[in-house]
Write a protein that holds these residues in place. Structure first.
Motif, PDB file in Angstrom:
ATOM      1  N   LYS A 188      24.612  40.460  25.439  1.00 46.21           N
ATOM      2  CA  LYS A 188      24.117  39.111  25.161  1.00 46.21           C
ATOM      3  C   LYS A 188      24.993  38.459  24.095  1.00 46.21           C
ATOM      4  CE  LYS A 188      20.264  40.287  27.448  1.00 46.21           C
ATOM      5  NZ  LYS A 188      20.529  41.683  27.736  1.00 46.21           N
ATOM      6  N   PRO A 189      25.118  37.144  24.141  1.00 51.60           N
ATOM      7  CA  PRO A 189      25.850  36.442  23.080  1.00 51.60           C
ATOM      8  C   PRO A 189      25.178  36.670  21.720  1.00 51.60           C
ATOM      9  CG  PRO A 189      25.414  34.982  24.950  1.00 51.60           C
ATOM     10  CD  PRO A 189      24.636  36.243  25.185  1.00 51.60           C
ATOM     11  N   SER A 190      25.963  36.619  20.666  1.00 47.04           N
ATOM     12  CA  SER A 190      25.438  36.875  19.317  1.00 47.04           C
ATOM     13  C   SER A 190      24.406  35.824  18.896  1.00 47.04           C
ATOM     14  CB  SER A 190      26.578  36.889  18.307  1.00 47.04           C
ATOM     15  OG  SER A 190      27.245  35.635  18.310  1.00 47.04           O
ATOM     16  N   PHE A 191      24.451  34.655  19.492  1.00 46.64           N
ATOM     17  CA  PHE A 191      23.538  33.571  19.124  1.00 46.64           C
ATOM     18  C   PHE A 191      22.309  33.509  20.033  1.00 46.64           C
ATOM     19  CE2 PHE A 191      26.952  32.053  21.801  1.00 46.64           C
ATOM     20  CZ  PHE A 191      26.289  31.375  22.811  1.00 46.64           C
ATOM     21  N   GLN A 192      22.099  34.542  20.834  1.00 49.56           N
ATOM     22  CA  GLN A 192      20.950  34.606  21.744  1.00 49.56           C
ATOM     23  C   GLN A 192      19.661  34.593  20.928  1.00 49.56           C
ATOM     24  OE1 GLN A 192      21.128  35.515  25.279  1.00 49.56           O
ATOM     25  NE2 GLN A 192      18.938  35.480  25.520  1.00 49.56           N
ATOM     26  N   PRO A 193      18.752  33.643  21.182  1.00 55.01           N
ATOM     27  CA  PRO A 193      17.463  33.656  20.470  1.00 55.01           C
ATOM     28  C   PRO A 193      16.657  34.907  20.837  1.00 55.01           C
ATOM     29  CG  PRO A 193      17.852  31.523  21.515  1.00 55.01           C
ATOM     30  CD  PRO A 193      18.902  32.475  22.040  1.00 55.01           C
ATOM     31  N   PRO A 194      15.690  35.270  20.012  1.00 53.45           N
ATOM     32  CA  PRO A 194      14.858  36.432  20.322  1.00 53.45           C
ATOM     33  C   PRO A 194      14.025  36.183  21.583  1.00 53.45           C
ATOM     34  CG  PRO A 194      14.049  35.300  18.365  1.00 53.45           C
ATOM     35  CD  PRO A 194      15.332  34.642  18.739  1.00 53.45           C
TER      36      PRO A 194
END
Length: 176
Positions: A44-50
């Motif tokens: 997942k991208p590092s900025f993926q929300p929870p």
């Protein structure tokens, strides 16, 4: 309370639950989210929300869309209103198609094409909504911002997971 406000409320009492329920059912039927056996192991991208945030945000966004739709439906019939409703309906159909394509069929690139088209149509619909009633246009702004994030997440997920796409088009990842 004015007759116009009452009309908007009556329309919202139909539009909001219809959009929220249908959007939720589509997500459920397509096994959207982190519990999906195909999606869970993907990078997942590092900025993926929870994970918990998606259900909350989509419920709020679908509610705002339903209210915006109710406001526009209350406007007098016109070509501009008709065009706005067609754009809104088209982007909403694409919205409902995205989860089955991405999570259900594992087609990252096709989902990316869908979400980019959806974003363009939603932006056009919001502009029409704003011209018909400024509040209706503003109510679509959080949705547009979230779609920008979702579009980026879709793209980056494809880039981070070459070979995960069931029908690669060569847009996000390496063709398998």
């Amino acid at each position: 309370m004015t007759a116009s406000t009452q009309g908007v409320l009556k329309k919202a009492l139909i539009a909001v639950p219809a959009i929220v329920i249908f959007g939720s059912l589509i997500g459920y039927w397509s096994n959207s989210g982190f519990s999906n056996d195909w999606y869970a192991p993907l990078a997942k991208p590092s900025f993926q929300p929870p994970a918990w945030m998606f259900g909350v945000v989509w419920t709020i966004l679908y509610t705002l869309l339903g209210i915006a739709l109710a406001i526009v439906l209350q406007q007098p019939p016109s070509k501009e209103r008709r065009d706005a409703l067609w754009l809104f309906g088209g982007q909403l159909l694409l919205n409902f198609a995205w989860s089955p394509v991405f999570f259900g069929m594992h087609m990252i690139d096709v989902a990316f094409v869908i979400i980019v088209t959806m974003l363009v149509m939603a932006l056009a619909a919001a502009r029409y909504f704003r011209r018909l009633n400024p509040l209706a246009g503003w109510l679509m702004l959080p949705y547009l911002l979230w779609l920008c994030l979702a579009t980026t997440l879709n793209y980056e997920t494809g880039k981070l997971n070459p070979g995960a796409d069931a029908a690669p088009l060569g847009i996000t990842g390496v063709k398998s």
